[in-house]
Design a protein around this motif. Structure first.
Motif, mmCIF file in Angstrom:
data_model
loop_
_atom_site.group_PDB
_atom_site.id
_atom_site.type_symbol
_atom_site.label_atom_id
_atom_site.label_comp_id
_atom_site.label_asym_id
_atom_site.label_seq_id
_atom_site.Cartn_x
_atom_site.Cartn_y
_atom_site.Cartn_z
ATOM 1 N N TYR A 277 0.870 -1.183 0.000
ATOM 2 C CA TYR A 277 0.000 0.000 0.000
ATOM 3 C C TYR A 277 0.903 1.229 0.000
ATOM 4 O O TYR A 277 1.610 1.488 0.973
ATOM 5 N N ASP A 278 0.892 1.956 -1.104
ATOM 6 C CA ASP A 278 1.735 3.144 -1.251
ATOM 7 C C ASP A 278 0.972 4.350 -0.727
ATOM 8 O O ASP A 278 0.095 4.896 -1.403
ATOM 9 N N LEU A 279 1.301 4.763 0.499
ATOM 10 C CA LEU A 279 0.601 5.878 1.142
ATOM 11 C C LEU A 279 1.293 7.183 0.758
ATOM 12 O O LEU A 279 2.280 7.585 1.371
ATOM 13 N N GLU A 280 0.775 7.824 -0.280
ATOM 14 C CA GLU A 280 1.278 9.126 -0.717
ATOM 15 C C GLU A 280 0.561 10.193 0.105
ATOM 16 O O GLU A 280 -0.594 10.536 -0.147
ATOM 17 N N LEU A 281 1.263 10.729 1.103
ATOM 18 C CA LEU A 281 0.624 11.633 2.052
ATOM 19 C C LEU A 281 0.137 12.924 1.412
ATOM 20 O O LEU A 281 -0.787 13.559 1.921
ATOM 21 N N THR A 282 0.733 13.324 0.289
ATOM 22 C CA THR A 282 0.275 14.546 -0.369
ATOM 23 C C THR A 282 -1.123 14.385 -0.962
ATOM 24 O O THR A 282 -1.778 15.374 -1.298
ATOM 25 N N GLU A 283 -1.589 13.130 -1.091
ATOM 26 C CA GLU A 283 -2.927 12.876 -1.614
ATOM 27 C C GLU A 283 -3.975 12.772 -0.504
ATOM 28 O O GLU A 283 -5.154 12.557 -0.787
ATOM 29 N N VAL A 284 -3.536 12.891 0.754
ATOM 30 C CA VAL A 284 -4.443 12.755 1.893
ATOM 31 C C VAL A 284 -4.719 14.139 2.464
ATOM 32 O O VAL A 284 -3.793 14.882 2.794
ATOM 33 N N LYS A 285 -5.999 14.488 2.625
ATOM 34 C CA LYS A 285 -6.357 15.836 3.028
ATOM 35 C C LYS A 285 -6.340 16.049 4.535
ATOM 36 O O LYS A 285 -5.989 17.122 5.016
ATOM 37 N N CYS A 286 -6.759 15.046 5.312
ATOM 38 C CA CYS A 286 -6.896 15.259 6.749
ATOM 39 C C CYS A 286 -6.729 13.943 7.499
ATOM 40 O O CYS A 286 -6.645 12.873 6.896
ATOM 41 N N ASN A 287 -6.695 14.041 8.825
ATOM 42 C CA ASN A 287 -6.488 12.863 9.656
ATOM 43 C C ASN A 287 -7.599 11.828 9.502
ATOM 44 O O ASN A 287 -7.354 10.624 9.544
ATOM 45 N N SER A 288 -8.831 12.294 9.342
ATOM 46 C CA SER A 288 -9.941 11.354 9.217
ATOM 47 C C SER A 288 -9.826 10.556 7.920
ATOM 48 O O SER A 288 -10.104 9.344 7.893
ATOM 49 N N ASP A 289 -9.385 11.196 6.829
ATOM 50 C CA ASP A 289 -9.151 10.477 5.582
ATOM 51 C C ASP A 289 -7.998 9.492 5.738
ATOM 52 O O ASP A 289 -8.021 8.385 5.195
ATOM 53 N N LEU A 290 -6.977 9.914 6.484
ATOM 54 C CA LEU A 290 -5.835 9.034 6.727
ATOM 55 C C LEU A 290 -6.271 7.776 7.482
ATOM 56 O O LEU A 290 -5.900 6.658 7.112
ATOM 57 N N ARG A 291 -7.093 7.946 8.515
ATOM 58 C CA ARG A 291 -7.568 6.782 9.283
ATOM 59 C C ARG A 291 -8.397 5.853 8.411
ATOM 60 O O ARG A 291 -8.264 4.626 8.494
ATOM 61 N N ARG A 292 -9.248 6.443 7.581
ATOM 62 C CA ARG A 292 -10.108 5.616 6.731
ATOM 63 C C ARG A 292 -9.279 4.795 5.746
ATOM 64 O O ARG A 292 -9.544 3.619 5.513
ATOM 65 N N LEU A 293 -8.252 5.404 5.186
ATOM 66 C CA LEU A 293 -7.388 4.689 4.256
ATOM 67 C C LEU A 293 -6.607 3.575 4.950
ATOM 68 O O LEU A 293 -6.500 2.450 4.447
ATOM 69 N N LEU A 294 -6.078 3.879 6.120
ATOM 70 C CA LEU A 294 -5.248 2.901 6.814
ATOM 71 C C LEU A 294 -6.068 1.732 7.324
ATOM 72 O O LEU A 294 -5.619 0.580 7.297
ATOM 73 N N VAL A 295 -7.282 2.002 7.791
ATOM 74 C CA VAL A 295 -8.156 0.918 8.221
ATOM 75 C C VAL A 295 -8.564 0.056 7.029
ATOM 76 O O VAL A 295 -8.776 -1.151 7.154
ATOM 77 N N GLY A 296 -8.640 0.665 5.843
ATOM 78 C CA GLY A 296 -9.019 -0.069 4.644
ATOM 79 C C GLY A 296 -7.933 -0.947 4.077
ATOM 80 O O GLY A 296 -8.183 -1.736 3.161
#
Length: 466
Positions: A277-296
């Motif tokens: 899973y390539d987590l490109e942080l520049t594509e993540v807007k906020c912490n809630s989006d980050l949590r949703r992606l990581l849980v997924g």
């Protein structure tokens, strides 16, 4: 002679009459006797056979209610690897061009498997499941049956029979062995996936990176230590559960550009058969989006954050706390990705949302990272990816030209020890020509020019300070 012939014809006529009568009785019974009664009679007959027989049979249906039966799927995978091509009838299929033809059992065929000295006979059967006791079918099977009309469902099952004295061994040892073996087979041959962020969600493509630990231009001892650490990690599920820690492992890869950090990640994925899973942080807007992606993200995966020091300007924890205190009541403060938000997943409560996960951060400059990211429990193993060495050069030469030794090796290795050259630079030169003599000469000239350029740069700096 005539008398004997007449008797024979008489017996044949009687047998035909009995068979016809039996068929008529069976037909009438099917029409007049309710299926509930027929089920009771069949169940009684099966019970009687079971009492007098020395064999015991376990039925593994294709589905359980609307859910697929995982044991059926495991049995199909397990038997496909052990089936004999000498069987009169075989079933073959292929669902992926990257994989070969899969051979399976045809209905009614039998095969024998031996485990721990016990003989097990497998049979694939298909039966009418239109009545309530006839077995459940999967959702796909139900849809297919609905097209046939009258709600008559066909249910496939594997039946495995064995001597009744081995019942406990079959249930507690053999069937778990079948499931575990099938899982290992699927993990070994499944297509790995690379997941990327697209429109705030994961999208997957096949991961076909060829890097392995055998081809990786890396110090042999360091390479072995990484492999040993990975092996130890995947075998310690019960240990992590016993000590009350999330089953995850963090790796920090640091070093100059072109030193093989991405290749090491691909080698780890190919070694463990884990998705990336390539987590490109520049594509993540906020912490809630980050949590949703990581849980997924799925279990048995590698989460990668490349160039963590420059991929995004992570808000420091102290600054985030100040913003929280200064924000007005009811105002949304979860509008950016913060260091605290990232750490909460790496080592906080959200870190328990998955199992058997590996987290990899890469950076060219470890000293620029917040110390909170580096402590054990977050980044457990720090791996320095350095410039090319003589050992790394030999691996690259073997990969690209299948050359174990050459007259130019001593001079090339001496130059490699003197100048700072990345494995990527060496690999680029080795790919210029398929003739090993020509390409090694090119590499020699490249290293000499690099040494000369480094010497001139040092001299210029010294003159400048004077």
């Amino acid at each position: 002679m005539s008398s004997g012939s007449g008797s024979y014809e008489k017996y044949i006529t009687m047998a035909a009459s009995v068979a016809a009568t039996a068929m008529l009785v069976r037909s009438v019974a099917s029409e007049l006797v309710p299926y509930e009664v027929r089920d009771l009679l069949c169940a009684a007959a099966r019970s009687l056979r079971a009492r007098v027989s020395s064999r015991h049979t376990v039925v593994i249906d294709e589905a359980e209610g609307l859910s697929a039966n995982q044991i059926y799927d495991a049995a199909r995978t397990y038997l496909a690897a052990r089936i004999s091509t000498d069987m009169p009838r075989l079933r073959v299929s292929r669902v992926d061009e990257a994989q070969g033809i899969t051979v399976g059992m045809e209905q009614g065929e039998e095969m024998v498997d031996v485990h721990d000295g016990v003989e097990y006979t497998w049979t694939l059967v298909s039966r009418d499941g239109s009545n309530p006791g006839g077995g459940a079918a999967s959702g796909a099977s139900s849809a297919a049956a609905g097209a046939k009309g009258r709600g008559r469902l066909e249910t496939k099952s594997f039946e495995v029979s064995f001597h009744k004295r081995h019942k406990d061994q079959a249930l507690k040892s053999y069937l778990p062995y079948v499931v575990d073996t099938a899982k290992a087979m699927k993990d070994q041959h499944r297509n790995l996936k690379m997941h990327m962020i697209e429109y705030a969600a994961w999208t997957a493509v096949d991961l076909r990176h060829p890097s392995t630990f055998d081809t990786l231009a890396m110090n042999k001892k360091l390479k072995q230590s990484v492999m040993d650490d990975l092996e130890r990690f995947v075998k310690r599920k019960d240990y992590y559960r016993r000590i009350g820690r999330a089953w995850k492992r963090g790796y920090l890869l640091y070093g100059p550009p072109g030193t093989g950090k991405s290749s090491l990640i691909a080698a780890m994925a190919n070694y463990l058969k884990f998705d990336i899973y390539d987590l490109e942080l520049t594509e993540v807007k906020c912490n809630s989006d980050l949590r949703r992606l990581l849980v997924g993200a799925s279990n048995r995966s590698i989460l990668v954050v490349e160039d963590i020091d420059c991929s995004i300007d992570l808000i420091q924890r102290e600054e985030g706390e100040k913003r929280a205190r200064s924000s007005s009541a009811g105002e949304e403060n979860d509008d950016k990705v913060t260091l605290s938000g990232l750490l909460n997943f790496v080592d906080g409560l959200w870190s328990t949302s998955g199992e058997e996960r590996i987290i990899v951060f890469t950076t060219n400059y470890r000293e620029r990272l917040d110390p909170a990211l580096l402590r054990p429990g977050r980044m457990d193993m720090h791996i320095h990816m350095g410039y090319c060495t003589a050992e790394s050069f030999r691996i690259l030469a073997r990969n690209y030209h299948s050359v174990e030794n050459h007259a130019m090796y001593p001079e090339i290795e001496q130059l490699i020890e003197e100048v700072m050259v990345s494995p990527a630079e060496v690999a680029e030169v080795l790919m210029r020509n398929e003739d090993s003599d020509v390409v090694l000469q090119d590499l020699l000239e490249f290293l000499k020019a690099k040494r000369k350029g480094a010497g001139e740069s040092i001299a210029a700096n010294e003159n400048g300070t004077e």
